[in-house]
Design an enzyme around this catalytic site. Structure first.
Site, short mmCIF file in Angstrom:
data_model
loop_
_atom_site.label_atom_id
_atom_site.label_comp_id
_atom_site.label_asym_id
_atom_site.label_seq_id
_atom_site.Cartn_x
_atom_site.Cartn_y
_atom_site.Cartn_z
N ARG A 41 0.74 -1.21 -0.01
CA ARG A 41 0.02 -0.17 0.00
C ARG A 41 0.90 1.34 -0.12
NH1 ARG A 41 -4.37 -2.00 4.59
NH2 ARG A 41 -2.38 -2.42 5.56
N LYS A 135 3.43 -18.51 7.54
CA LYS A 135 3.08 -18.98 8.88
C LYS A 135 2.83 -17.77 9.60
CE LYS A 135 5.11 -19.07 12.61
NZ LYS A 135 6.35 -18.10 12.99
N HIS A 165 9.41 -22.15 7.06
CA HIS A 165 10.67 -21.99 6.56
C HIS A 165 11.86 -23.13 7.07
CE1 HIS A 165 11.50 -19.39 9.84
NE2 HIS A 165 12.94 -19.63 9.73
N LYS A 169 15.31 -25.66 5.04
CA LYS A 169 16.51 -25.59 5.67
C LYS A 169 17.21 -27.13 5.32
CE LYS A 169 15.58 -22.82 9.98
NZ LYS A 169 16.54 -21.84 9.99
N GLU A 203 16.81 -19.32 20.95
CA GLU A 203 17.23 -18.19 20.56
C GLU A 203 17.75 -17.12 21.39
OE1 GLU A 203 14.68 -16.96 16.89
OE2 GLU A 203 13.32 -17.64 18.37
N ASP A 222 3.69 -19.26 17.93
CA ASP A 222 4.92 -18.69 17.07
C ASP A 222 5.77 -19.65 16.96
OD1 ASP A 222 6.13 -16.46 15.91
OD2 ASP A 222 7.82 -16.86 17.05
N HIS A 227 7.23 -24.89 13.33
CA HIS A 227 8.62 -25.27 13.18
C HIS A 227 8.84 -26.46 13.90
CE1 HIS A 227 8.88 -21.60 11.11
NE2 HIS A 227 9.14 -20.74 12.40
C1 BG6 Z 1 9.79 -17.47 12.98
C2 BG6 Z 1 9.34 -16.93 14.13
O1 BG6 Z 1 9.05 -18.15 12.23
O2 BG6 Z 1 11.08 -18.17 13.08
C3 BG6 Z 1 10.23 -16.00 15.00
O3 BG6 Z 1 8.25 -16.00 13.70
C4 BG6 Z 1 11.73 -16.90 14.99
O4 BG6 Z 1 9.85 -15.98 16.15
C5 BG6 Z 1 12.27 -17.48 13.59
O5 BG6 Z 1 12.69 -15.93 15.50
C6 BG6 Z 1 13.27 -18.31 13.78
O6 BG6 Z 1 13.79 -18.71 12.56
P1 BG6 Z 1 15.30 -19.11 12.50
O7 BG6 Z 1 15.46 -19.52 11.10
O8 BG6 Z 1 16.17 -17.93 12.82
O9 BG6 Z 1 15.43 -20.46 13.52
#
Ligand code: BG6
Length: 467
Positions: A41, A135, A165, A169, A203, A222, A227
């Site tokens: 937008r 997602k 994603h 990997k 993380e 999340d 994942h």
């Molecule tokens: C995302 C989450 O899907 O994956 C984030 O929303 C997270 O909160 C991220 O930090 C982690 O991805 P990766 O590839 O860095 O492990």
């Protein structure tokens, strides 16, 4: 072909999608006719969008080269449009024309249904056009079913690509190779030989300015719903008959449906919620959202009966680490006595996905020497360092593989509708039990491994975290 990125000026597009597309171009993997249409937008012209893309690609693309950039930037177009409105749809339809199109919705999931309705209304959702969804698909089973139903009104399931994603990997795909391209593991891959499994995604980063999204979701929605359950599926699923999309996804769905629902009575023993100390300050208000979750899951099927799966994930933890540990059972009878007997530890397979990519098996060895009556034992890792073996290959952005698969119509690494719904059903059960039990997140220090109750939880099950 046109790749339309809705949300082109947003974080995902800049950090991941544009650099991934650039890398594909640099490797000669984008056909000549591929054009990339950034859409949002925001009032921008093509040049400003290209400048923005250049800045981000210089930071993340591999080996920025002028001639590749020139080829890549010539593919870029930009359109200011609101796809939830008919005028926006009409403007997009005239840009896309008769081209085959991929619509990548890098926008909030609350817009997915409105955008799909628009694409349908302006005649852009026909085959072979496809849609890519990021997602999270919804925030519970009900909302995800609503989104999926709205998307399905426009795009058939085989043209709907739900991205997780993690599945892009390299090491995650390597799990499939490890399990199904070797004869070594499969006979051992069950409760007969495996004591338990641990999956850690830790993380170091704080939630930061993502809090308006994150606070509404928390770690369970999340990270765990998508994942981590995907990793669990790849570890636990039965061997698929082939790598075609439905064979693999049928097995994953069966695994998800075999997850034992968490009962209200078990929630205090089998789950831990945590929140790092400064999180509420970042949000600027008191909040009950978890930034850490650990739990003990069971898969109720023949293969995994009695094998706990310990999962944990959190922000602001001691290390950035994604790791799967397959902990084997101890030897059934020890022939070693004295000191050697206490040296004995059970084998484990450790699969490191991040930050390094490494697979190692811990095996017991005789320690050279005459100590302890000539027999002391020590565990040594048999290590398969992917970086050493394939050192020359640069580490790809997960999105490169996934975008290429969408271009080639291969949905094996994408999440099917029933998978999303099955994982939400299990996650909703946990959330409902937390609410019923009034289980509030426990505070933990930034830079730690989470609340101490996570250690108590696993200790209560007679195991300990692999740290
Ligand atoms: C995302 C989450 O899907 O994956 C984030 O929303 C997270 O909160 C991220 O930090 C982690 O991805 P990766 O590839 O860095 O492990």
């Amino acid at each position: 072909m046109k790749i339309v990125i809705a949300g082109a000026t947003g974080d995902l597009s800049r950090r991941m999608l544009l650099p991934a597309l650039y890398n594909l171009d640099a490797d000669g993997l984008l056909a000549e006719d591929v054009r990339i249409l950034g859409l949002s937008r925001q009032m921008l012209d093509r040049e400003t969008f290209a400048d923005m893309a250049r800045e981000t690609v210089e930071g993340r693309g591999h080996a920025f080269r002028r001639e590749i950039w020139e080829r890549f930037s010539a593919r870029l177009d930009y359109l200011t449009a609101d796809l939830t409105r008919p005028e926006g749809g009409a403007a997009l339809a005239s840009e896309v024309g008769e081209s085959e199109a991929i619509f990548y919705l890098a926008v909030s999931p609350s817009l997915f249904d409105g955008i799909c309705d628009t694409l349908n209304a302006v005649g852009l959702s026909h085959a072979p056009n496809r849609v890519v969804l990021e997602k999270p698909i919804g925030r519970d089973a009900v909302s995800s079913a609503q989104i999926n139903a709205a998307v399905a009104r426009a795009f058939s399931e085989d043209r709907t690509y739900r991205i997780d994603h993690y599945l892009g990997k390299e090491t995650v795909q390597n799990l499939i190779a490890l399990r199904f391209a070797n004869t070594l593991f499969e006979p051992l891959w069950s409760s007969q030989s495996i004591d338990h499994v641990q999956i850690t995604v830790s993380e170091t980063e704080a939630v930061g300015d993502r809090w308006p999204y994150y606070d509404d979701y928390g770690a369970l929605r999340d990270m765990l719903q998508n994942h981590m359950l995907q990793l669990l599926c790849l570890v636990a699923m039965e061997p698929p008959a082939s790598l075609d999309p439905d064979s693999v996804r049928n097995e994953k769905v069966k695994t998800l449906r075999s997850l034992r629902p968490m009962r209200r009575a078990d929630i205090g023993d089998l789950t831990v919620r945590g929140q790092y100390r400064d999180y509420a300050k970042e949000c600027g208000r008191p909040t009950n959202t978890e930034t850490y979750v650990a739990l003990c899951a069971h898969i109720d099927n023949w293969r995994w009966a009695g094998v706990p799966f310990f999962l944990r994930t959190g922000k602001q933890l001691a290390e950035k680490r994604t790791q799967i540990v397959i902990q084997f059972k101890p030897v059934p009878h020890s022939i070693f006595t004295g000191a050697a007997s206490s040296d004995l530890v059970a084998n484990k397979l450790v699969i490191e996905l991040q930050p390094k990519e490494d697979i190692s098996i811990l095996l017991m060895n005789k320690t050279p020497g005459l100590d302890g009556g000539g027999f002391r034992l020590s565990p040594l890792p048999l290590s398969l360092s992917l970086a050493n073996a394939f050192g020359g290959d640069r580490r790809r952005i997960a999105y490169e593989r996934l975008i290429l698969d969408v271009i080639h119509n291969n949905s094996t690494l994408f999440v099917r509708r029933d998978e999303v719904e099955a994982s939400w059903a299990w996650i909703d059960g946990i959330r409902a039990a937390w609410e019923e039990a009034g289980l509030a997140p426990r505070p933990y220090e930034s830079g730690s491994w989470g609340p101490s109750s996570a250690y108590a939880m696993i200790a209560q099950q007679g195991r300990s975290w692999n740290e």
